[in-house]
Design a protein around this motif. Structure first.
Motif, PDB file in Angstrom:
ATOM      1  N   ARG A   1     -33.273  12.592  -9.068  1.00  0.00           N
ATOM      2  CA  ARG A   1     -33.058  12.049  -7.733  1.00  0.00           C
ATOM      3  C   ARG A   1     -31.756  12.595  -7.145  1.00  0.00           C
ATOM      4  N   SER A   2     -31.711  12.629  -5.826  1.00  0.00           N
ATOM      5  CA  SER A   2     -30.521  13.137  -5.136  1.00  0.00           C
ATOM      6  C   SER A   2     -29.354  12.174  -5.345  1.00  0.00           C
ATOM      7  N   PRO A   3     -28.132  12.655  -5.156  1.00  0.00           N
ATOM      8  CA  PRO A   3     -26.975  11.754  -5.251  1.00  0.00           C
ATOM      9  C   PRO A   3     -27.109  10.564  -4.292  1.00  0.00           C
ATOM     10  N   HIS A   4     -27.667  10.801  -3.114  1.00  0.00           N
ATOM     11  CA  HIS A   4     -27.864   9.714  -2.141  1.00  0.00           C
ATOM     12  C   HIS A   4     -28.828   8.662  -2.693  1.00  0.00           C
ATOM     13  N   GLU A   5     -29.933   9.107  -3.306  1.00  0.00           N
ATOM     14  CA  GLU A   5     -30.891   8.165  -3.885  1.00  0.00           C
ATOM     15  C   GLU A   5     -30.258   7.360  -5.014  1.00  0.00           C
ATOM     16  N   ARG A   6     -29.465   8.025  -5.856  1.00  0.00           N
ATOM     17  CA  ARG A   6     -28.807   7.308  -6.953  1.00  0.00           C
ATOM     18  C   ARG A   6     -27.812   6.300  -6.419  1.00  0.00           C
ATOM     19  N   GLU A   7     -27.105   6.666  -5.348  1.00  0.00           N
ATOM     20  CA  GLU A   7     -26.133   5.753  -4.753  1.00  0.00           C
ATOM     21  C   GLU A   7     -26.829   4.575  -4.071  1.00  0.00           C
ATOM     22  N   THR A   8     -27.908   4.842  -3.375  1.00  0.00           N
ATOM     23  CA  THR A   8     -28.621   3.802  -2.630  1.00  0.00           C
ATOM     24  C   THR A   8     -29.450   2.894  -3.527  1.00  0.00           C
ATOM     25  N   ASP A   9     -30.239   3.497  -4.431  1.00  0.00           N
ATOM     26  CA  ASP A   9     -31.190   2.733  -5.240  1.00  0.00           C
ATOM     27  C   ASP A   9     -30.616   2.245  -6.560  1.00  0.00           C
ATOM     28  N   GLY A  10     -29.542   2.846  -7.015  1.00  0.00           N
ATOM     29  CA  GLY A  10     -28.957   2.494  -8.300  1.00  0.00           C
ATOM     30  C   GLY A  10     -29.161   3.609  -9.310  1.00  0.00           C
ATOM     31  N   GLN A  11     -28.456   3.493 -10.404  1.00  0.00           N
ATOM     32  CA  GLN A  11     -28.520   4.486 -11.464  1.00  0.00           C
ATOM     33  C   GLN A  11     -29.067   3.853 -12.727  1.00  0.00           C
ATOM     34  N   VAL A  12     -29.546   4.695 -13.602  1.00  0.00           N
ATOM     35  CA  VAL A  12     -29.990   4.210 -14.902  1.00  0.00           C
ATOM     36  C   VAL A  12     -28.778   3.613 -15.592  1.00  0.00           C
ATOM     37  N   GLY A  13     -28.922   2.384 -16.066  1.00  0.00           N
ATOM     38  CA  GLY A  13     -27.799   1.688 -16.687  1.00  0.00           C
ATOM     39  C   GLY A  13     -27.828   1.785 -18.194  1.00  0.00           C
ATOM     40  N   GLY A  14     -26.911   1.084 -18.805  1.00  0.00           N
ATOM     41  CA  GLY A  14     -26.817   1.100 -20.256  1.00  0.00           C
ATOM     42  C   GLY A  14     -26.089   2.341 -20.718  1.00  0.00           C
ATOM     43  N   SER A  15     -26.100   2.565 -22.001  1.00  0.00           N
ATOM     44  CA  SER A  15     -25.406   3.730 -22.559  1.00  0.00           C
ATOM     45  C   SER A  15     -26.402   4.811 -22.951  1.00  0.00           C
ATOM     46  N   LEU A  16     -27.460   4.951 -22.156  1.00  0.00           N
ATOM     47  CA  LEU A  16     -28.476   5.961 -22.437  1.00  0.00           C
ATOM     48  C   LEU A  16     -27.951   7.353 -22.115  1.00  0.00           C
ATOM     49  N   PRO A  17     -28.357   8.370 -22.900  1.00  0.00           N
ATOM     50  CA  PRO A  17     -27.982   9.740 -22.541  1.00  0.00           C
ATOM     51  C   PRO A  17     -28.802  10.194 -21.334  1.00  0.00           C
ATOM     52  N   VAL A  18     -28.140  10.330 -20.185  1.00  0.00           N
ATOM     53  CA  VAL A  18     -28.809  10.679 -18.929  1.00  0.00           C
ATOM     54  C   VAL A  18     -28.064  11.843 -18.298  1.00  0.00           C
ATOM     55  N   LEU A  19     -28.800  12.823 -17.819  1.00  0.00           N
ATOM     56  CA  LEU A  19     -28.212  13.877 -17.006  1.00  0.00           C
ATOM     57  C   LEU A  19     -28.656  13.658 -15.576  1.00  0.00           C
ATOM     58  N   ALA A  20     -27.692  13.536 -14.691  1.00  0.00           N
ATOM     59  CA  ALA A  20     -27.990  13.495 -13.263  1.00  0.00           C
ATOM     60  C   ALA A  20     -28.022  14.943 -12.819  1.00  0.00           C
ATOM     61  N   TRP A  21     -29.198  15.403 -12.402  1.00  0.00           N
ATOM     62  CA  TRP A  21     -29.395  16.824 -12.165  1.00  0.00           C
ATOM     63  C   TRP A  21     -30.058  17.042 -10.818  1.00  0.00           C
ATOM     64  N   ALA A  22     -29.270  17.372  -9.831  1.00  0.00           N
ATOM     65  CA  ALA A  22     -29.811  17.629  -8.492  1.00  0.00           C
ATOM     66  C   ALA A  22     -29.245  18.951  -8.003  1.00  0.00           C
ATOM     67  N   GLY A  23     -30.095  19.947  -7.911  1.00  0.00           N
ATOM     68  CA  GLY A  23     -29.678  21.224  -7.356  1.00  0.00           C
ATOM     69  C   GLY A  23     -29.077  22.209  -8.337  1.00  0.00           C
ATOM     70  N   ALA A  24     -28.928  21.833  -9.602  1.00  0.00           N
ATOM     71  CA  ALA A  24     -28.383  22.773 -10.586  1.00  0.00           C
ATOM     72  C   ALA A  24     -29.484  23.736 -11.007  1.00  0.00           C
TER      73      ALA A  24
END
Length: 134
Positions: free
Chosen positions: A56-79
């Protein structure tokens, strides 16, 4: 709109990535369906059998929320896919959160053959009661 051309890791270490690349006990995994439930995705990531890739885009993550907890997550938009191979060991099982249909073929070409998407995306993640951070 912010320009995020790099990967953002939350939390992710080299040790975690190498552990994710190891085959599960009992031999190689069977090919998986293209979509899995939010609960199944959470269980796989929590157990260290997969890495969650939030498309999801940074805007979507900011608006809708992010995956919580201590899960290994890569936020990957445009890389680029090459940037991903610099951070994630090819062969790692990837669980995509967001629209990854077009990305799946490129991931396979770069050595990520075991790629699934979360059925229903972030809405299903939230509805299933999976961890969400504001």
């Amino acid at each position: 709109m912010s320009d995020q051309s790099d990967l953002t890791a939350v939390p992710l270490t080299g040790e975690t990535l190498h552990a994710l690349a190891r085959p599960a006990a009992g031999g190689p995994r069977r090919p998986s369906p293209r979509r899995i439930s939010a609960r199944a995705a959470f269980q796989e990531v929590l157990a260290g059998h997969a890495l969650l890739l939030d498309l999801r885009s940074p805007h979507e993550r900011e608006t809708d929320g992010q995956v919580g907890g201590s899960l290994p997550v890569l936020a990957w938009a445009g890389a680029s896919l090459e940037a991903l191979t610099d951070v994630v060991v090819p062969g790692t099982r990837l669980v995509l959160l967001g629209d990854g249909n077009l990305l799946r073929a490129g991931l396979r070409a770069h050595g990520y053959g075991d790629v699934v998407s979360i059925e229903g995306g972030f809405g299903a993640w939230r509805a299933a009661g999976m961890p969400v951070a504001a």
